[in-house]
Scaffold this motif. Structure first.
Motif, PDB file in Angstrom:
ATOM      1  N   THR A  49       0.827  -1.201   0.000  1.00 14.29           N
ATOM      2  CA  THR A  49       0.000   0.000   0.000  1.00 14.29           C
ATOM      3  C   THR A  49       0.860   1.248   0.000  1.00 14.29           C
ATOM      4  OG1 THR A  49      -1.764  -1.113   1.211  1.00 14.29           O
ATOM      5  CG2 THR A  49      -1.769   1.284   1.229  1.00 14.29           C
ATOM      6  N   TYR A  50       0.707   1.998  -1.039  1.00 16.73           N
ATOM      7  CA  TYR A  50       1.262   3.345  -1.108  1.00 16.73           C
ATOM      8  C   TYR A  50       0.096   4.282  -1.392  1.00 16.73           C
ATOM      9  CZ  TYR A  50       5.816   1.080  -1.620  1.00 16.73           C
ATOM     10  OH  TYR A  50       6.940   0.316  -1.428  1.00 16.73           O
ATOM     11  N   THR A  51       0.183   5.490  -0.892  1.00 18.81           N
ATOM     12  CA  THR A  51      -0.864   6.468  -1.158  1.00 18.81           C
ATOM     13  C   THR A  51      -0.302   7.656  -1.915  1.00 18.81           C
ATOM     14  OG1 THR A  51      -0.535   7.480   1.016  1.00 18.81           O
ATOM     15  CG2 THR A  51      -2.255   5.801   0.833  1.00 18.81           C
ATOM     16  N   TYR A  52      -1.141   8.241  -2.734  1.00 19.60           N
ATOM     17  CA  TYR A  52      -0.745   9.331  -3.605  1.00 19.60           C
ATOM     18  C   TYR A  52      -1.839  10.403  -3.557  1.00 19.60           C
ATOM     19  CZ  TYR A  52       1.900   5.361  -5.456  1.00 19.60           C
ATOM     20  OH  TYR A  52       2.701   4.254  -5.578  1.00 19.60           O
ATOM     21  N   TYR A  53      -1.434  11.656  -3.597  1.00 21.68           N
ATOM     22  CA  TYR A  53      -2.391  12.747  -3.511  1.00 21.68           C
ATOM     23  C   TYR A  53      -2.057  13.852  -4.503  1.00 21.68           C
ATOM     24  CZ  TYR A  53      -3.653  10.623   0.939  1.00 21.68           C
ATOM     25  OH  TYR A  53      -4.053   9.735   1.907  1.00 21.68           O
ATOM     26  N   ALA A  54      -3.107  14.501  -4.966  1.00 16.77           N
ATOM     27  CA  ALA A  54      -2.902  15.737  -5.710  1.00 16.77           C
ATOM     28  C   ALA A  54      -2.456  16.814  -4.731  1.00 16.77           C
ATOM     29  CB  ALA A  54      -4.203  16.157  -6.393  1.00 16.77           C
ATOM     30  N   ASP A  55      -1.653  17.728  -5.191  1.00 15.29           N
ATOM     31  CA  ASP A  55      -1.155  18.783  -4.310  1.00 15.29           C
ATOM     32  C   ASP A  55      -2.301  19.585  -3.698  1.00 15.29           C
ATOM     33  OD1 ASP A  55       1.788  19.587  -6.312  1.00 15.29           O
ATOM     34  OD2 ASP A  55       1.454  18.060  -4.786  1.00 15.29           O
ATOM     35  N   SER A  56      -3.378  19.730  -4.431  1.00 15.86           N
ATOM     36  CA  SER A  56      -4.491  20.562  -3.969  1.00 15.86           C
ATOM     37  C   SER A  56      -5.239  19.965  -2.788  1.00 15.86           C
ATOM     38  CB  SER A  56      -5.470  20.806  -5.124  1.00 15.86           C
ATOM     39  OG  SER A  56      -5.965  19.572  -5.621  1.00 15.86           O
ATOM     40  N   VAL A  57      -5.069  18.677  -2.536  1.00  7.83           N
ATOM     41  CA  VAL A  57      -5.800  18.041  -1.435  1.00  7.83           C
ATOM     42  C   VAL A  57      -4.885  17.486  -0.359  1.00  7.83           C
ATOM     43  CG1 VAL A  57      -7.629  17.426  -3.055  1.00  7.83           C
ATOM     44  CG2 VAL A  57      -5.928  15.704  -2.410  1.00  7.83           C
ATOM     45  N   LYS A  58      -3.591  17.531  -0.605  1.00 11.98           N
ATOM     46  CA  LYS A  58      -2.637  16.961   0.349  1.00 11.98           C
ATOM     47  C   LYS A  58      -2.765  17.659   1.696  1.00 11.98           C
ATOM     48  CE  LYS A  58       1.035  15.838  -1.735  1.00 11.98           C
ATOM     49  NZ  LYS A  58       2.333  15.888  -2.441  1.00 11.98           N
ATOM     50  N   GLY A  59      -2.846  16.863   2.755  1.00 14.63           N
ATOM     51  CA  GLY A  59      -3.001  17.401   4.091  1.00 14.63           C
ATOM     52  C   GLY A  59      -4.450  17.580   4.512  1.00 14.63           C
ATOM     53  N   ARG A  60      -5.370  17.505   3.558  1.00 15.64           N
ATOM     54  CA  ARG A  60      -6.800  17.648   3.878  1.00 15.64           C
ATOM     55  C   ARG A  60      -7.565  16.355   3.628  1.00 15.64           C
ATOM     56  NH1 ARG A  60      -9.905  20.961   0.943  1.00 15.64           N
ATOM     57  NH2 ARG A  60      -8.654  20.741  -0.960  1.00 15.64           N
ATOM     58  N   PHE A  61      -7.179  15.640   2.602  1.00 13.02           N
ATOM     59  CA  PHE A  61      -7.855  14.396   2.233  1.00 13.02           C
ATOM     60  C   PHE A  61      -6.977  13.211   2.612  1.00 13.02           C
ATOM     61  CE2 PHE A  61     -10.549  16.077  -1.579  1.00 13.02           C
ATOM     62  CZ  PHE A  61     -11.026  17.100  -0.768  1.00 13.02           C
ATOM     63  N   THR A  62      -7.623  12.110   2.979  1.00 10.90           N
ATOM     64  CA  THR A  62      -6.906  10.881   3.294  1.00 10.90           C
ATOM     65  C   THR A  62      -7.592   9.708   2.608  1.00 10.90           C
ATOM     66  OG1 THR A  62      -6.247  11.737   5.464  1.00 10.90           O
ATOM     67  CG2 THR A  62      -6.074   9.361   5.110  1.00 10.90           C
ATOM     68  N   ILE A  63      -6.818   8.974   1.839  1.00 16.83           N
ATOM     69  CA  ILE A  63      -7.360   7.784   1.195  1.00 16.83           C
ATOM     70  C   ILE A  63      -6.933   6.564   2.000  1.00 16.83           C
ATOM     71  CG2 ILE A  63      -5.373   7.488  -0.375  1.00 16.83           C
ATOM     72  CD1 ILE A  63      -7.397   6.527  -2.502  1.00 16.83           C
ATOM     73  N   SER A  64      -7.835   5.629   2.131  1.00 17.50           N
ATOM     74  CA  SER A  64      -7.532   4.382   2.824  1.00 17.50           C
ATOM     75  C   SER A  64      -8.258   3.252   2.116  1.00 17.50           C
ATOM     76  CB  SER A  64      -7.939   4.453   4.292  1.00 17.50           C
ATOM     77  OG  SER A  64      -9.331   4.697   4.414  1.00 17.50           O
TER      78      SER A  64
END
Length: 123
Positions: A55-70
């Motif tokens: 499991t690795y997680t990836y985020y768009a810069d615009s949501v990093k720190g606000r959204f969490t995928i699990s």
């Protein structure tokens, strides 16, 4: 493979929502599950993704720190916890599933797509 997304709705700025996506069918070859969104008049864009094993997680810069995928490996589900929502997060959010190792931020990586769920953030 079928994907069923849920959890969208209307929320005030600063609020939170949790999206869920359930995968069913031939899910034994999952490589990655991700979320994309499309706002009115804009192109669909990558939001977040979680590879399956490991499991690795990836985020768009615009949501990093606000959204969490699990993800729940046993249930073949992926979740998107969205905090500190802003009006610019308003969009139709779609979950997607990819079965081959490929760039997770590219839409072409995802073979299966669920129906979208509307997220509306009021100011």
């Amino acid at each position: 493979v079928q994907l069923q997304a849920s959890g969208g709705g209307l929320v005030q700025a600063g609020g939170s929502l949790r999206l869920s996506c359930a995968a069913s069918g031939r899910t034994f070859s999952v490589y990655v599950m991700g979320w994309f969104r499309q706002a009115p008049g804009k192109e669909r864009e990558f939001v977040a993704a979680a590879s399956w094993d490991p499991t690795y997680t990836y985020y768009a810069d615009s949501v990093k720190g606000r959204f969490t995928i699990s993800r729940d490996y046993a249930k073949n589900m992926v979740y998107l916890q969205m905090n500190s929502l802003q009006p610019e997060d308003t969009a139709v959010y779609s979950c997607a599933l990819g079965t081959f190792r490929a760039p997770v931020r590219a839409q072409e990586t995802y073979r299966y797509w669920g129906q979208g769920t509307q997220v509306t953030v009021s100011s």
